[in-house]
Design a protein around this motif. Structure first.
Motif: not given
Ligand code: ATP
Ligand code: MG
Length: 333
Positions: A6-9, A24-27, A61-68, A77-78
């Motif tokens: 489950h990919i969440d936000g 990726l925008n809040n997928i 160069a990539a940064e995960i801005e949020g989500g699970r 991601l934790t």
């Protein structure tokens, strides 16, 4: 609950000299056990970024801005690098990519590379080298490689493109993964070979009880192999539906455009059909709908706000302010 992933936000940005690109925008989407889930969209829409984020093999160069990213209810991601590497990469989750040249090491034999994967995998800890080799040969044979016993000692360059992809699938399935990330694995192959590889993939998925995230820009492949599909546009998921419905009742103007552009002939088109206009620059996204500039149905509201995925039908979600209007228009025809 049969959800495996489950990919969440999820949001990811690439920081470049020209600014930050929101890839990726809040997928949000989920995969069920044994499901083949398609991710389709044109080049740069964020498909590979999605797969790389799951395995956490994104570039610097990539940064995960949020989500699970919930995999079997654990948020990947934790976890730290060590845990991801030990338990997930090449264990619970494996990946096949477009160019096996990049994934296979030219200086090692296929056997050395298969055994390397097996040594890293929890299922083979109790086996000795001879047993592992036997299993590896068996797996190559299962993947349709004739005379696997001798061919296993060969180097990647001695295999044709299609054969290399069979080796890649052997490396992926020997891990007995719960989830396979398939990033355009057949895009570089000619049509006949592609059909064979897709057939092999489908059979293997049944045999090994694997769920697949199948990434492609090719709608004919989507139609052929996937159960459900998410359509991506400029880092957003604009539609999710059972694959038949993507084709029979496309809801989003982008999806409609794609379907409309498929040539009616049996002529095979390897590129995603073209819709006039260009994809919005990810470093300078408009405040409203990313598709506005290319949409024939845009209105004021589309310029102001980002549409969110909303349920259009059972299991069918569309992110478009004009969806109601468009669907009633279709009914009137
Ligand atoms: P394709 O069909 O071409 O493989 P894709 O859908 O897989 O495309 P991604 O590779 O996920 O797209 O890229 C999404 C966006 O992120 C693109 O705009 C791309 O330019 C940008 N991007 C990808 N990798 C990097 C990187 N290493 N540095 C900067 N930007 C990147
Ligand atoms: Mg890609």
């Amino acid at each position: 609950d049969s959800t495996i992933l489950h990919i969440d936000g999820l949001s990811v940005e690439y920081h470049t000299r020209h600014g930050s690109a929101r890839a990726l925008n809040n997928i949000t989407f989920s995969l069920a056990e044994q499901e083949i889930f398609g991710l389709v969209g044109e080049s740069g829409s964020g498909k590979s970024t999605t797969a790389k984020t799951i395995l956490q093999i994104l570039p610097e160069a990539a940064e995960i801005e949020g989500g699970r990213i919930l995999f079997k209810e654990e948020d990947l991601l934790t976890l730290d690098e060590k845990e991801i590497n030990r338990d997930y990469r090449g264990n619970e989750i494996s990946m096949v990519i477009q160019n096996p040249q990049n994934a296979l090491n030219p200086v090692f034999t296929v056997k050395e590379q298969l055994l390397d994967v097996m040594k890293h995998n929890k299922g083979y800890q109790a086996m000795n080298k001879k047993q592992m080799t036997e299993r590896a040969v068996e797996m190559l044979a299962e993947m349709g490689i004739a005379e696997a016993e001798s061919r296993i000692g060969e180097y990647p360059h001695q295999f044709s493109g299609g054969m290399k992809q069979r080796v890649m699938l052997a490396m992926a399935f020997i891990c007995n993964p719960s989830l396979l990330l398939a990033d355009e694995p057949t895009t570089a192959l000619d049509v006949t070979i592609e059909a064979q590889i897709l057939q092999l993939l489908r059979n293997s998925v049944d045999k090994f009880n694997t769920s697949v995230l199948y990434i492609t820009h090719d709608l004919s492949v989507i139609k052929e192999v996937t159960d459900r599909t998410a359509v991506m546009y400029a880092g957003n998921i604009v539609e999710i539906a059972p694959t038949e419905e993507i084709f029979s009742e496309p809801g989003h103007p982008y999806t409609r455009g794609l379907i409309r552009c498929i040539p009616g002939s049996s002529e095979r088109d390897k590129i995603l059909p073209t819709i006039p206009g260009r994809v919005a620059s990810l470093t300078d996204l408009p405040p409203g709908c990313n598709f506005y500039d290319r949409c024939e149905h845009g209105q004021k509201v589309c310029q102001k706000k980002q549409p969110q995925l909303e349920q259009a039908d059972d299991g069918h979600y569309v992110a478009c302010f004009r969806y109601e209007y468009l669907s009633s228009e279709v009914k009137q025809q």
